[in-house]
Scaffold this motif. Structure first.
Motif, mmCIF file in Angstrom:
data_model
loop_
_atom_site.group_PDB
_atom_site.id
_atom_site.type_symbol
_atom_site.label_atom_id
_atom_site.label_comp_id
_atom_site.label_asym_id
_atom_site.label_seq_id
_atom_site.Cartn_x
_atom_site.Cartn_y
_atom_site.Cartn_z
ATOM 1 N N ARG A 90 0.844 -1.195 0.000
ATOM 2 C CA ARG A 90 0.000 0.000 0.000
ATOM 3 C C ARG A 90 0.878 1.243 0.000
ATOM 4 N NH1 ARG A 90 -5.390 -0.675 1.005
ATOM 5 N NH2 ARG A 90 -6.054 -2.751 1.685
ATOM 6 N N THR A 91 0.375 2.305 -0.660
ATOM 7 C CA THR A 91 1.124 3.554 -0.780
ATOM 8 C C THR A 91 0.609 4.579 0.222
ATOM 9 O OG1 THR A 91 1.547 3.165 -3.128
ATOM 10 C CG2 THR A 91 1.776 5.426 -2.332
ATOM 11 N N TYR A 92 1.558 5.263 0.874
ATOM 12 C CA TYR A 92 1.213 6.276 1.875
ATOM 13 C C TYR A 92 2.091 7.507 1.660
ATOM 14 C CZ TYR A 92 -0.463 2.035 4.258
ATOM 15 O OH TYR A 92 -1.073 0.852 4.569
ATOM 16 N N ASN A 93 1.534 8.667 1.976
ATOM 17 C CA ASN A 93 2.307 9.899 2.015
ATOM 18 C C ASN A 93 2.628 10.217 3.463
ATOM 19 O OD1 ASN A 93 2.347 10.434 -0.766
ATOM 20 N ND2 ASN A 93 0.291 11.312 -0.676
ATOM 21 N N VAL A 94 3.908 10.351 3.762
ATOM 22 C CA VAL A 94 4.363 10.562 5.134
ATOM 23 C C VAL A 94 4.987 11.944 5.245
ATOM 24 C CG1 VAL A 94 5.828 9.684 6.980
ATOM 25 C CG2 VAL A 94 4.836 8.099 5.318
ATOM 26 N N GLU A 95 4.462 12.755 6.141
ATOM 27 C CA GLU A 95 5.030 14.077 6.383
ATOM 28 C C GLU A 95 6.245 13.943 7.307
ATOM 29 O OE1 GLU A 95 3.803 18.537 8.055
ATOM 30 O OE2 GLU A 95 2.327 16.895 8.016
ATOM 31 N N LEU A 96 7.317 14.657 6.964
ATOM 32 C CA LEU A 96 8.514 14.633 7.805
ATOM 33 C C LEU A 96 8.346 15.610 8.969
ATOM 34 C CD1 LEU A 96 11.416 14.598 5.179
ATOM 35 C CD2 LEU A 96 10.091 12.693 6.105
ATOM 36 N N ALA A 97 8.887 15.243 10.118
ATOM 37 C CA ALA A 97 8.909 16.151 11.262
ATOM 38 C C ALA A 97 9.796 17.346 10.922
ATOM 39 C CB ALA A 97 9.424 15.421 12.498
ATOM 40 N N SER A 98 9.717 18.391 11.754
ATOM 41 C CA SER A 98 10.443 19.625 11.446
ATOM 42 C C SER A 98 11.955 19.426 11.419
ATOM 43 C CB SER A 98 10.086 20.716 12.461
ATOM 44 O OG SER A 98 10.370 20.270 13.777
ATOM 45 N N ASN A 99 12.477 18.562 12.286
ATOM 46 C CA ASN A 99 13.916 18.293 12.319
ATOM 47 C C ASN A 99 14.145 16.789 12.342
ATOM 48 O OD1 ASN A 99 15.202 21.005 12.545
ATOM 49 N ND2 ASN A 99 13.890 21.098 14.365
ATOM 50 N N PRO A 100 13.856 16.118 11.242
ATOM 51 C CA PRO A 100 13.990 14.657 11.264
ATOM 52 C C PRO A 100 15.452 14.230 11.295
ATOM 53 C CG PRO A 100 13.564 15.413 9.031
ATOM 54 C CD PRO A 100 13.442 16.622 9.915
ATOM 55 N N SER A 101 15.683 13.067 11.878
ATOM 56 C CA SER A 101 17.017 12.463 11.869
ATOM 57 C C SER A 101 17.034 11.437 10.744
ATOM 58 C CB SER A 101 17.316 11.791 13.209
ATOM 59 O OG SER A 101 18.534 11.076 13.148
ATOM 60 N N VAL B 231 13.662 1.741 4.013
ATOM 61 C CA VAL B 231 13.917 2.562 5.190
ATOM 62 C C VAL B 231 13.131 2.059 6.394
ATOM 63 C CG1 VAL B 231 14.452 4.704 3.961
ATOM 64 C CG2 VAL B 231 12.087 4.174 4.515
ATOM 65 N N ARG B 232 13.706 2.262 7.558
ATOM 66 C CA ARG B 232 12.999 2.032 8.814
ATOM 67 C C ARG B 232 12.600 3.402 9.351
ATOM 68 N NH1 ARG B 232 16.436 -0.726 11.067
ATOM 69 N NH2 ARG B 232 17.358 0.660 12.610
ATOM 70 N N ILE B 233 11.292 3.601 9.544
ATOM 71 C CA ILE B 233 10.755 4.917 9.893
ATOM 72 C C ILE B 233 10.169 4.880 11.296
ATOM 73 C CG2 ILE B 233 9.078 6.703 9.258
ATOM 74 C CD1 ILE B 233 9.227 5.688 6.386
ATOM 75 N N THR B 234 10.543 5.850 12.093
ATOM 76 C CA THR B 234 9.950 6.026 13.418
ATOM 77 C C THR B 234 8.992 7.197 13.365
ATOM 78 O OG1 THR B 234 11.924 5.182 14.541
ATOM 79 C CG2 THR B 234 10.389 6.488 15.862
ATOM 80 N N MET B 235 7.708 6.930 13.677
ATOM 81 C CA MET B 235 6.678 7.965 13.654
ATOM 82 C C MET B 235 6.460 8.514 15.057
ATOM 83 S SD MET B 235 5.604 8.087 10.450
ATOM 84 C CE MET B 235 3.935 8.782 10.475
ATOM 85 N N VAL B 236 6.393 9.819 15.157
ATOM 86 C CA VAL B 236 6.082 10.485 16.418
ATOM 87 C C VAL B 236 5.026 11.542 16.121
ATOM 88 C CG1 VAL B 236 6.934 11.881 18.336
ATOM 89 C CG2 VAL B 236 8.393 10.090 17.367
ATOM 90 N N GLY B 237 3.858 11.393 16.715
ATOM 91 C CA GLY B 237 2.793 12.361 16.488
ATOM 92 C C GLY B 237 2.330 12.425 15.051
ATOM 93 N N GLY B 238 2.363 11.290 14.347
ATOM 94 C CA GLY B 238 1.889 11.264 12.970
ATOM 95 C C GLY B 238 2.885 11.741 11.935
ATOM 96 N N LYS B 239 4.119 12.050 12.361
ATOM 97 C CA LYS B 239 5.152 12.510 11.429
ATOM 98 C C LYS B 239 6.396 11.643 11.560
ATOM 99 C CE LYS B 239 3.569 17.327 11.482
ATOM 100 N NZ LYS B 239 3.961 18.750 11.719
ATOM 101 N N ALA B 240 7.132 11.570 10.451
ATOM 102 C CA ALA B 240 8.357 10.763 10.438
ATOM 103 C C ALA B 240 9.464 11.516 11.163
ATOM 104 C CB ALA B 240 8.767 10.448 9.012
ATOM 105 N N LYS B 241 9.885 10.985 12.301
ATOM 106 C CA LYS B 241 10.896 11.645 13.124
ATOM 107 C C LYS B 241 12.293 11.100 12.847
ATOM 108 C CE LYS B 241 12.289 14.380 16.461
ATOM 109 N NZ LYS B 241 12.267 15.838 16.306
ATOM 110 N N VAL B 242 12.393 9.788 12.649
ATOM 111 C CA VAL B 242 13.689 9.147 12.387
ATOM 112 C C VAL B 242 13.547 8.250 11.164
ATOM 113 C CG1 VAL B 242 15.516 7.668 13.293
ATOM 114 C CG2 VAL B 242 14.243 9.170 14.852
#
Length: 590
Positions: free
Chosen positions: A454-465, A484-495
């Motif tokens: 499935r395809t998703y659009n992921v918003e990046l956090a303001s200062n992603p790592s 990629v391995r993505i860590t989501m925090v508050g609905g945004k990609a943080k890491v």
């Protein structure tokens, strides 16, 4: 002068500096404080100074005398390591940071931790002695010159002799031990026994020698060790594996030892950390906590390492009411772990059944992330846990992010998960970790990914790592096809960590100068002249060297296009280079 005052002086010295990553420098305080003596903490008591540290409790004349006579030694305390990367070891980062903050179990001088390296018996003994708060004694001149009546005493290095003496004094050896075997790999059974002894629970172990262990390979555990394994499991020091084996003879890695040591430390008295409750969220880079009725204010180090719900987080994630353990150096908090919360039912119910949502798939370190009542928790899975999805028994890996489940906990671990409403994977988790494939480059701070077809659009956090090839990079370095391995925090990609990057290439054209080859004819250095846009001719050498590998070409991994015999000085050549690792993969002879 007692050790507690010593620590107050040492931690008050202005010796700290940032070394990059999570590192701090502080003076060597040589040992733990006397038990029940909290004098050193007066430096942090909140006496109305707007939450700032108050260091006026020390006697200045004594301090001057003490500092003048103190043999100060600067030490680098590194809490995070670049080689603790990969799903097989990343789970240990929190334990490593916790132990390093107390100088119990540290990295190497080259800045690595080598988590996959097996640990030797002498290194395990030294770590256990430090965990017991006996480093000062072990490093004393008296301990170092103790006569060791072991057959291989001559094989014990000078630095370790005091640790062996103190370990012997504290019953970490058996009466029948006639050798230290310092360089022998520590196996799971030996390490388990060592740490149960460090907890001074030999009597309990002896009382449990008749315990019937349920591991499939229980017959491989000697009868005289059964009680030690039983106590270790009861104390939550060690677990079996998913296949219900214990593997007593399997060597212990440094990552695994970190987990064992940190779990053991929870059960040992510790007067060198703060253990209290946060009064409020962090403000002005200062946290305030209450311990034993006394309020303290502690400034955060610039590179403070904070763990909450099993993840490393920013200070903003700490909340009033959190139970925290804080390690301090140079009057600043360098490590903070939220161990629980005393407000708003923030802890998962123990030994009960409740409804929760699976927040991330089960990973290699046997933990699961769950969301209950809007809060996220990381919970360890029991070795014999039962899972059911779609009405059939499944493995933990069959669970999906978003599954609604009935969860049962026993002794602080998840023992049963029954999926009551299986997700269709139509949305990504708001908080959690998952693996996906990138569909296209970042556009307007949004990344298109594919997960489970499935395809998703992921918003990046303001200062992603963002990490690629072990190096932090900009979002523009993410490429279509990257895994990629993505860590989501508050609905945004943080890491975002690229676990398998696509190979893309760029070309450099020029005229051939020379090559150097190995004895088998493989090229390891090629020199060409390039004409820049301004007409300047620039000589470029692409070379594999022992240090600072710039570019590498080898026939075993690359190709030559064209007739190699036509490779002449002044001839036109094109070098095609992998952008992932900047290695030449093709030499085109024109």
């Amino acid at each position: 002068m007692n050790n507690s005052f010593k620590k107050a002086i040492v931690t008050g010295l202005t010796l700290a500096m940032v070394m990059g990553g999570s590192t701090s420098v502080f003076a060597d305080s040589k040992g733990k404080d006397n038990k029940n003596d909290r004098e050193w903490k007066k430096a942090f008591q909140n006496n109305g100074n707007n939450g700032k540290n108050n260091n006026k409790n020390n006697n200045s004349s004594d301090k001057d005398i003490y500092v003048n006579n103190l043999n100060v030694k600067n030490l680098i305390i590194r809490l995070s390591f670049d080689d603790v990367k990969g799903g097989d070891v990343e789970w240990a980062a929190r334990y490593i940071a916790s132990l390093a903050s107390k100088r119990v179990f540290e990295g190497y001088e080259d800045g690595t931790f080598q988590p996959r390296k097996t640990i030797s018996r002498i290194d395990a003994i030294a770590a256990a002695v430090r965990l017991m708060g006996l480093r000062d004694e072990a490093e004393s001149a008296e301990a170092k010159h103790t006569n060791l009546n072991f057959k291989d005493a001559d094989k014990v290095k000078d630095w370790a002799k005091g640790y062996v003496a103190v370990a012997l004094k504290n019953d970490l050896f058996s009466e029948s031990d006639d050798k230290v075997q310092p360089d022998k790999e520590a196996d799971r059974l030996w390490a388990t026994t060592l740490l149960v002894k460090a907890l001074k629970k030999q009597d309990e172990a002896k009382a449990k020698m008749s315990t019937k262990l349920t591991f499939k390979d229980a017959d491989k555990i000697p009868a005289g060790s059964v009680g030690y394994v039983a106590v270790a499991i009861e104390q939550n020091l060690i677990d079996g594996y998913e296949d219900n084996t214990f593997r007593p003879n399997q060597p212990v890695t440094r990552a695994e030892m970190a987990k064992l040591l940190d779990r053991t430390g929870v059960s040992l008295p510790n007067d060198t950390d703060f253990n209290g409750t946060l009064n409020a969220s962090v403000s002005n880079n200062t946290l305030t906590l209450t311990e034993d009725g006394q309020t303290y204010s502690i400034e955060l180090a610039s590179d403070v390492y904070i763990i909450r719900n099993g993840y490393r987080v920013n200070a903003s994630e700490l909340r009033a009411g959190d139970k925290v353990r804080v390690s301090v150096a140079n009057n600043q908090a360098i490590y903070i772990e939220a161990t629980g919360s005393g407000t708003n039912n923030n802890q998962l119910p123990q030994n009960s059944t409740f409804t929760a949502t699976v927040n991330s798939v089960v990973n290699n370190n046997n933990w699961i992330s769950l969301t209950k009542d809007g809060r996220t928790y990381n919970v360890e899975i029991a070795s014999n846990a039962y899972f059911e999805r779609g009405g059939v028994s499944v493995s933990a890996s069959a669970l999906r992010v978003g599954d609604q489940a009935s969860v049962t906990t026993s002794n602080g671990k998840v023992s049963r998960v029954i999926v009551t409403n299986a997700t269709t994977d139509n949305q990504l988790p708001q908080n959690g970790i998952f693996t996906a494939s990138i569909n296209s480059a970042v556009n307007n701070n949004v990344l298109s990914v594919t997960k489970d077809n499935r395809t998703y659009n992921v918003e990046l956090a303001s200062n992603p790592s963002i990490e690629r090839n072990g190096v932090n990079v900009a979002a523009s370095e993410l490429r279509a096809g990257d895994q990629v391995r993505i860590t989501m925090v508050g609905g945004k990609a943080k890491v975002l960590i690229v676990t398998n990057g696509v190979q893309s290439t760029y070309s450099i054209n020029g005229t051939y100068n020379s090559i150097d080859t190995y004895s088998n004819g493989d090229i390891y250095r090629i020199s060409i002249n390039r004409t820049l846009d301004d007409g300047t001719v620039q000589n470029n050498v692409y070379v594999d060297t022992v240090s600072n590998v710039a570019f590498l070409y080898a026939t075993s991994t690359g190709t030559i296009q064209g007739d190699r015999s036509q490779l002449r000085v002044g001839g036109q050549v094109e070098l095609r280079i992998n952008s992932n690792d900047d290695k030449v993969n093709t030499v085109v002879i024109k």
